[in-house]
Design a protein around this motif. Sequence first.
Motif, mmCIF file in Angstrom:
data_model
loop_
_atom_site.group_PDB
_atom_site.id
_atom_site.type_symbol
_atom_site.label_atom_id
_atom_site.label_comp_id
_atom_site.label_asym_id
_atom_site.label_seq_id
_atom_site.Cartn_x
_atom_site.Cartn_y
_atom_site.Cartn_z
ATOM 1 N N ALA A 198 -13.386 64.649 51.287
ATOM 2 C CA ALA A 198 -12.526 64.146 52.362
ATOM 3 C C ALA A 198 -11.386 63.309 51.807
ATOM 4 C CB ALA A 198 -13.367 63.325 53.349
ATOM 5 N N LEU A 199 -11.696 62.418 50.840
ATOM 6 C CA LEU A 199 -10.654 61.574 50.247
ATOM 7 C C LEU A 199 -9.639 62.415 49.490
ATOM 8 C CD1 LEU A 199 -9.563 58.759 49.584
ATOM 9 C CD2 LEU A 199 -11.124 58.692 47.633
ATOM 10 N N SER A 200 -10.107 63.375 48.739
ATOM 11 C CA SER A 200 -9.201 64.232 47.972
ATOM 12 C C SER A 200 -8.287 65.032 48.885
ATOM 13 C CB SER A 200 -10.011 65.172 47.081
ATOM 14 O OG SER A 200 -9.167 66.055 46.388
ATOM 15 N N ARG A 201 -8.818 65.582 49.976
ATOM 16 C CA ARG A 201 -7.996 66.361 50.913
ATOM 17 C C ARG A 201 -7.008 65.473 51.658
ATOM 18 N NH1 ARG A 201 -6.954 70.495 49.063
ATOM 19 N NH2 ARG A 201 -7.655 69.366 47.222
ATOM 20 N N LEU A 202 -7.415 64.243 51.962
ATOM 21 C CA LEU A 202 -6.516 63.320 52.647
ATOM 22 C C LEU A 202 -5.301 62.998 51.782
ATOM 23 C CD1 LEU A 202 -5.970 61.471 55.085
ATOM 24 C CD2 LEU A 202 -7.286 59.686 53.927
ATOM 25 N N VAL A 203 -5.542 62.744 50.501
ATOM 26 C CA VAL A 203 -4.433 62.472 49.587
ATOM 27 C C VAL A 203 -3.553 63.706 49.421
ATOM 28 C CG1 VAL A 203 -3.842 61.885 47.206
ATOM 29 C CG2 VAL A 203 -5.680 60.665 48.367
ATOM 30 N N ALA A 204 -4.173 64.872 49.346
ATOM 31 C CA ALA A 204 -3.399 66.108 49.225
ATOM 32 C C ALA A 204 -2.499 66.312 50.449
ATOM 33 C CB ALA A 204 -4.336 67.297 49.051
ATOM 34 N N ALA A 205 -3.016 65.984 51.635
ATOM 35 C CA ALA A 205 -2.203 66.096 52.847
ATOM 36 C C ALA A 205 -1.041 65.104 52.831
ATOM 37 C CB ALA A 205 -3.083 65.864 54.079
ATOM 38 N N TYR A 206 -1.330 63.878 52.394
ATOM 39 C CA TYR A 206 -0.268 62.867 52.294
ATOM 40 C C TYR A 206 0.846 63.330 51.359
ATOM 41 C CZ TYR A 206 1.857 58.972 49.712
ATOM 42 O OH TYR A 206 2.738 58.160 49.036
ATOM 43 N N VAL A 207 0.472 63.799 50.181
ATOM 44 C CA VAL A 207 1.468 64.242 49.205
ATOM 45 C C VAL A 207 2.247 65.441 49.733
ATOM 46 C CG1 VAL A 207 1.779 65.210 46.899
ATOM 47 C CG2 VAL A 207 0.180 63.321 47.242
ATOM 48 N N GLY A 208 1.540 66.396 50.323
ATOM 49 C CA GLY A 208 2.208 67.590 50.814
ATOM 50 C C GLY A 208 3.187 67.303 51.938
ATOM 51 N N VAL A 209 2.809 66.430 52.871
ATOM 52 C CA VAL A 209 3.695 66.125 54.000
ATOM 53 C C VAL A 209 4.896 65.307 53.555
ATOM 54 C CG1 VAL A 209 3.854 64.845 56.176
ATOM 55 C CG2 VAL A 209 1.860 66.285 55.724
ATOM 56 N N VAL A 210 4.652 64.249 52.790
ATOM 57 C CA VAL A 210 5.737 63.340 52.413
ATOM 58 C C VAL A 210 6.751 64.029 51.508
ATOM 59 C CG1 VAL A 210 6.266 61.241 51.135
ATOM 60 C CG2 VAL A 210 4.365 61.268 52.739
ATOM 61 N N ARG A 211 6.291 64.841 50.575
ATOM 62 C CA ARG A 211 7.210 65.491 49.639
ATOM 63 C C ARG A 211 8.070 66.552 50.313
ATOM 64 N NH1 ARG A 211 4.552 67.380 44.109
ATOM 65 N NH2 ARG A 211 6.724 68.057 43.906
ATOM 66 N N ASN A 212 7.640 67.069 51.443
ATOM 67 C CA ASN A 212 8.380 68.146 52.101
ATOM 68 C C ASN A 212 9.211 67.663 53.289
ATOM 69 O OD1 ASN A 212 7.562 70.869 50.812
ATOM 70 N ND2 ASN A 212 5.625 69.775 51.020
ATOM 71 N N LEU A 213 9.279 66.372 53.494
ATOM 72 C CA LEU A 213 10.137 65.812 54.537
ATOM 73 C C LEU A 213 11.303 65.077 53.890
ATOM 74 C CD1 LEU A 213 7.565 64.366 57.120
ATOM 75 C CD2 LEU A 213 8.947 66.441 57.322
ATOM 76 N N PRO A 214 12.514 65.194 54.437
ATOM 77 C CA PRO A 214 13.663 64.490 53.849
ATOM 78 C C PRO A 214 13.456 62.975 53.863
ATOM 79 C CG PRO A 214 14.373 66.150 55.439
ATOM 80 C CD PRO A 214 12.891 66.032 55.588
ATOM 81 N N LEU A 215 13.899 62.326 52.814
ATOM 82 C CA LEU A 215 13.754 60.873 52.721
ATOM 83 C C LEU A 215 14.501 60.172 53.849
ATOM 84 C CD1 LEU A 215 12.905 58.268 51.356
ATOM 85 C CD2 LEU A 215 14.818 58.544 49.767
ATOM 86 N N PHE A 251 -5.354 58.962 41.387
ATOM 87 C CA PHE A 251 -6.758 58.959 40.988
ATOM 88 C C PHE A 251 -7.661 59.390 42.146
ATOM 89 C CE2 PHE A 251 -5.211 56.188 37.553
ATOM 90 C CZ PHE A 251 -5.860 56.780 36.472
ATOM 91 N N ALA A 252 -7.286 59.024 43.386
ATOM 92 C CA ALA A 252 -8.080 59.449 44.535
ATOM 93 C C ALA A 252 -8.018 60.958 44.728
ATOM 94 C CB ALA A 252 -7.588 58.737 45.797
ATOM 95 N N HIS A 253 -6.897 61.562 44.372
ATOM 96 C CA HIS A 253 -6.758 63.008 44.503
ATOM 97 C C HIS A 253 -7.748 63.749 43.594
ATOM 98 C CE1 HIS A 253 -4.987 66.807 45.434
ATOM 99 N NE2 HIS A 253 -4.484 67.004 44.224
ATOM 100 N N LEU A 254 -8.142 63.104 42.484
ATOM 101 C CA LEU A 254 -9.104 63.703 41.558
ATOM 102 C C LEU A 254 -10.545 63.317 41.869
ATOM 103 C CD1 LEU A 254 -7.106 63.062 38.264
ATOM 104 C CD2 LEU A 254 -7.181 65.169 39.598
ATOM 105 N N SER A 255 -10.732 62.589 42.972
ATOM 106 C CA SER A 255 -12.066 62.129 43.325
ATOM 107 C C SER A 255 -12.965 63.298 43.700
ATOM 108 C CB SER A 255 -11.990 61.139 44.491
ATOM 109 O OG SER A 255 -13.273 60.811 44.960
ATOM 110 N N ARG A 256 -14.263 63.116 43.483
ATOM 111 C CA ARG A 256 -15.241 64.127 43.887
ATOM 112 C C ARG A 256 -15.521 64.080 45.382
ATOM 113 N NH1 ARG A 256 -19.764 63.655 38.998
ATOM 114 N NH2 ARG A 256 -18.337 64.208 37.281
ATOM 115 N N ASN A 257 -15.030 63.035 46.039
ATOM 116 C CA ASN A 257 -15.166 62.938 47.492
ATOM 117 C C ASN A 257 -14.185 63.924 48.130
ATOM 118 O OD1 ASN A 257 -14.778 62.078 50.269
ATOM 119 N ND2 ASN A 257 -15.867 60.204 49.718
#
Length: 322
Positions: free
Chosen positions: A101-118, A93-99
Amino acid sequence: MRRLAIQAGLALALGLLLGVAYLNARKNLHALGIPTSFAFLRDVAGFSINQSLISFSPLSTYGRALLVGLLNTLLVSVLAGIFATLIGFVAGFAHLSRNFALSRLVAAYVGVVRNLPLLLQLLFCYVAVLAPLPGPADSHHFAGFVLNDRGLYAPALSFVHGWPAIDWSSFDPALNRFNVVGGWRLSPEACALVLALSVYTGAYIAEIVSAGVESVARGQSEAAAALGLSPAQARRLVIRPQAMRVILPPLISQYLAMTKNSSLAAFVGFADLMQVSGTILNQTGAALQVMALVMALYLALSLVTLALTRLYERRLRWGGRT
């Protein structure tokens, strides 16, 4: 009749093939002196386990050791599932926020975590996050919990009049230089595994939630606003019920994948089902039996998880119809 005859012939041929393979494997295992029965489950294990929800000692049996490993896998899977769901829905839900900075922060979190091996994230959580924690004498206290290099301590369940209860006010563990006495402990290895699984799976759930919310037509929000609903009411009563129908199928897949990903616990020394079964296999040599049991238990975990989520999906579908 012809179709039935063909199907019966194929079933018979498959049964004969499996029977021949079993007899051949049994003969070869007997020749090598490897056990072919499950009688070893009653033998004394002779090893200890660092995290156990039930009583266990080196004098316990291999069967009880497998049960401990299964319960530990269930423990980390349930805890990681809860935290991953919270992280995923909040981040989605934060990724869809109109804020911005918050939206970009979540996008960075998702992008980094999904592209690193567990596995890399698991080792990072264990080495960089939990290993530097202080000893018991200098433990961190927060919200009734105690955290140190021995693990995370929380109030244990107590039975009052036959009902389980948690008395947070009475949880005052005795601290010394070497140990913490009292409460229920989650080992550092389990903490690292829960943290890594939660953050990793939460990133995928966030993407699923974002896609599910965006799949709801914009006209639904406009109609809710026209009826006088606030944005919060529109999300709770209009957007979320429709989005959940899209979110739930891939969400089930993430829960199933997370349960199977918990098998990486052996890399940080946590006694989950895979780690315990590996120790049993090395000591007994009963490779086929141990692997068959492990596969059956993981299959059972996946089927139970699938059944529970399907039940919720069915209730959601019928609730939407009514």
